[in-house]
Design an enzyme around this catalytic site. Structure first.
Site, PDB file in Angstrom:
ATOM      1  N   TYR A 148     -13.853 -51.111 -41.442  1.00 55.55           N
ATOM      2  CA  TYR A 148     -14.538 -52.183 -41.127  1.00 55.55           C
ATOM      3  C   TYR A 148     -15.346 -52.329 -40.063  1.00 55.55           C
ATOM      4  O   TYR A 148     -16.228 -52.942 -40.638  1.00 55.55           O
ATOM      5  CB  TYR A 148     -13.153 -53.511 -41.340  1.00 55.55           C
ATOM      6  CG  TYR A 148     -13.651 -55.011 -41.105  1.00 55.55           C
ATOM      7  CD1 TYR A 148     -14.258 -55.381 -41.942  1.00 55.55           C
ATOM      8  CD2 TYR A 148     -13.289 -55.178 -40.397  1.00 55.55           C
ATOM      9  CE1 TYR A 148     -14.453 -56.882 -41.867  1.00 55.55           C
ATOM     10  CE2 TYR A 148     -13.598 -56.269 -39.662  1.00 55.55           C
ATOM     11  CZ  TYR A 148     -14.450 -57.768 -40.633  1.00 55.55           C
ATOM     12  OH  TYR A 148     -14.922 -58.830 -40.682  1.00 55.55           O
ATOM     13  N   THR A 183      -8.528 -67.877 -42.659  1.00 52.42           N
ATOM     14  CA  THR A 183      -9.255 -68.255 -43.441  1.00 52.42           C
ATOM     15  C   THR A 183      -8.340 -67.290 -44.843  1.00 52.42           C
ATOM     16  O   THR A 183      -7.224 -67.090 -43.923  1.00 52.42           O
ATOM     17  CB  THR A 183     -10.447 -67.033 -43.928  1.00 52.42           C
ATOM     18  OG1 THR A 183     -10.248 -66.302 -43.223  1.00 52.42           O
ATOM     19  CG2 THR A 183     -11.722 -67.934 -43.042  1.00 52.42           C
TER      20      THR A 183
HETATM   21  P1  NAD Z   1     -12.496 -64.877 -47.291  1.00 51.88           P
HETATM   22  O1  NAD Z   1     -12.184 -62.909 -46.923  1.00 51.88           O
HETATM   23  O2  NAD Z   1     -10.951 -65.422 -46.634  1.00 51.88           O
HETATM   24  O3  NAD Z   1     -13.667 -64.903 -48.459  1.00 51.88           O
HETATM   25  C1  NAD Z   1     -14.010 -63.628 -48.324  1.00 51.88           C
HETATM   26  C2  NAD Z   1     -14.805 -64.393 -49.727  1.00 51.88           C
HETATM   27  O4  NAD Z   1     -16.488 -63.525 -50.181  1.00 51.88           O
HETATM   28  C3  NAD Z   1     -14.745 -65.242 -51.001  1.00 51.88           C
HETATM   29  O5  NAD Z   1     -14.516 -65.690 -51.763  1.00 51.88           O
HETATM   30  C4  NAD Z   1     -14.688 -63.690 -52.442  1.00 51.88           C
HETATM   31  O6  NAD Z   1     -14.737 -63.908 -53.351  1.00 51.88           O
HETATM   32  C5  NAD Z   1     -16.051 -63.473 -51.828  1.00 51.88           C
HETATM   33  N1  NAD Z   1     -17.239 -61.728 -52.256  1.00 51.88           N
HETATM   34  C6  NAD Z   1     -15.753 -60.702 -51.637  1.00 51.88           C
HETATM   35  N2  NAD Z   1     -16.838 -59.731 -52.478  1.00 51.88           N
HETATM   36  C7  NAD Z   1     -17.988 -60.926 -52.680  1.00 51.88           C
HETATM   37  C8  NAD Z   1     -18.789 -59.728 -53.523  1.00 51.88           C
HETATM   38  N3  NAD Z   1     -18.554 -58.300 -54.251  1.00 51.88           N
HETATM   39  N4  NAD Z   1     -19.797 -61.069 -53.468  1.00 51.88           N
HETATM   40  C9  NAD Z   1     -19.901 -62.646 -53.728  1.00 51.88           C
HETATM   41  N5  NAD Z   1     -18.637 -62.836 -52.933  1.00 51.88           N
HETATM   42  C10 NAD Z   1     -17.349 -61.864 -52.814  1.00 51.88           C
HETATM   43  O7  NAD Z   1     -13.525 -64.958 -46.549  1.00 51.88           O
HETATM   44  P2  NAD Z   1     -13.270 -64.796 -44.486  1.00 51.88           P
HETATM   45  O8  NAD Z   1     -12.136 -64.804 -43.870  1.00 51.88           O
HETATM   46  O9  NAD Z   1     -13.879 -66.450 -44.074  1.00 51.88           O
HETATM   47  O10 NAD Z   1     -14.586 -63.899 -43.977  1.00 51.88           O
HETATM   48  C11 NAD Z   1     -16.058 -64.371 -44.589  1.00 51.88           C
HETATM   49  C12 NAD Z   1     -16.864 -63.090 -43.855  1.00 51.88           C
HETATM   50  O11 NAD Z   1     -16.544 -63.061 -42.308  1.00 51.88           O
HETATM   51  C13 NAD Z   1     -16.624 -61.457 -44.203  1.00 51.88           C
HETATM   52  O12 NAD Z   1     -17.762 -60.552 -44.028  1.00 51.88           O
HETATM   53  C14 NAD Z   1     -15.828 -61.169 -42.958  1.00 51.88           C
HETATM   54  O13 NAD Z   1     -16.026 -60.275 -43.024  1.00 51.88           O
HETATM   55  C15 NAD Z   1     -15.763 -61.504 -41.872  1.00 51.88           C
HETATM   56  N6  NAD Z   1     -15.546 -62.307 -40.929  1.00 51.88           N
HETATM   57  C16 NAD Z   1     -14.222 -62.795 -40.526  1.00 51.88           C
HETATM   58  C17 NAD Z   1     -13.059 -63.395 -40.088  1.00 51.88           C
HETATM   59  C18 NAD Z   1     -11.927 -63.141 -39.643  1.00 51.88           C
HETATM   60  O14 NAD Z   1     -11.207 -63.485 -39.197  1.00 51.88           O
HETATM   61  N7  NAD Z   1     -11.769 -64.650 -41.231  1.00 51.88           N
HETATM   62  C19 NAD Z   1     -13.819 -62.584 -38.528  1.00 51.88           C
HETATM   63  C20 NAD Z   1     -15.328 -61.300 -38.430  1.00 51.88           C
HETATM   64  C21 NAD Z   1     -15.737 -61.569 -39.459  1.00 51.88           C
END
Ligand code: NAD
Length: 246
Positions: A148, A183
């Protein structure tokens, strides 16, 4: 008047979490939002929201991205949000997991930007691209986030590279680097460890502010980077982590 009035705002991963918060906030700010996700069920919950049109899209599928891009005649803002978190060290990460992580987190940006950057160039008016990285990347390590962190470091590098290459076309590229955000997937990862409450407390304690971020707190930053308010900002990674990297 909204901060994104009349702008066409395309984003991935709008079905839940940060992407959904951004889609709703962008629509409230007057954008015409094209909200995509691989999951048609969660995406359906955005149907009927004023200013939002939904489309099912797997951003790791090259042909699907090409077809999707063909259907978008004009774009002002692209937010590449989709991502996958693998929980494990190098020794837990088989080649399939490595490739899947890079496909969803990095190659998808290559597909999306390869399709949309030429449109931005043709339009002459430029635009803003916001890419979702993480503070767990080249910025800091976290246990069991090997592949990651590697993917999110790549997002930061790719963002800076595109920012420099296309600065003459008035296309701005920035990345967002959150700490732990409340989330569905974060709660899912906590549940998978057996004692979700204990794990959530551990996640919170790593943020110096002592809590998880709300998805809206990340959305405010994305909207700023998407809007003309950040017109002098490009090629940067924005840490928004409750002080965890201090
Ligand atoms: P989440 O993980 O709860 O949801 C991810 C969403 O992405 C889902 O709706 C899923 O269906 C969609 N998805 C997955 N694979 C996909 C694909 N191939 N094509 C299109 N859509 C796809 O969302 P989140 O936690 O809000 O994370 C969103 C982004 O933020 C991610 O890139 C994650 O790495 C990043 N992020 C999240 C956090 C956290 O703590 N939640 C922290 C840092 C970064």
């Amino acid at each position: 008047m909204g901060r994104l009035n009349g702008k066409v705002f395309v984003l991935s991963a709008a079905g839940q979490g940060i992407g959904r918060a951004v889609a709703l906030m962008a629509a409230r700010e007057g954008a015409k939002v094209i909200a995509t996700d691989i999951n048609g069920e969660t995406l359906k919950e955005l149907n009927g929201v004023e200013g939002i049109e939904t489309r099912v899209l797997d951003v790791a599928n090259k042909e699907a991205v090409e077809q999707f891009a063909k259907s978008i005649p004009h774009i002002d803002i692209l937010f590449n949000c989709a991502g996958y978190v693998h929980d494990g060290t190098l020794l837990d990460c088989d080649e399939k997991t490595w490739d899947f992580s890079f496909n969803v987190n990095v190659k998808s940006l290559y597909y999306m930007c390869s399709q949309f950057v030429p449109k931005f160039i043709e339009q002459v008016t430029g635009g803003s691209v916001v890419n979702m990285a993480s503070v767990v990347s080249s910025i800091k390590a976290k246990q069991s986030r090997c592949v990651y962190a590697a993917t999110k470091a790549a997002v930061i590098g790719l963002t800076k590279s595109m920012a420099l290459d296309f600065v003459g076309h008035k296309i701005r590229f920035n990345s967002v680097c959150p700490g732990a955000v409340d989330t569905p997937s974060l709660r899912g990862r906590a549940a998978a460890r057996g004692d979700p409450e204990k794990t959530l407390e551990e996640f919170k304690s790593r943020q110096r502010l002592g809590r998880l971020a709300d998805a809206d707190e990340i959305a405010y930053l994305v909207i700023y980077l998407a809007s003309d308010e950040s017109s002098f900002v490009t090629g940067q990674e924005f840490i928004i982590d409750g002080g965890s990297s201090m």
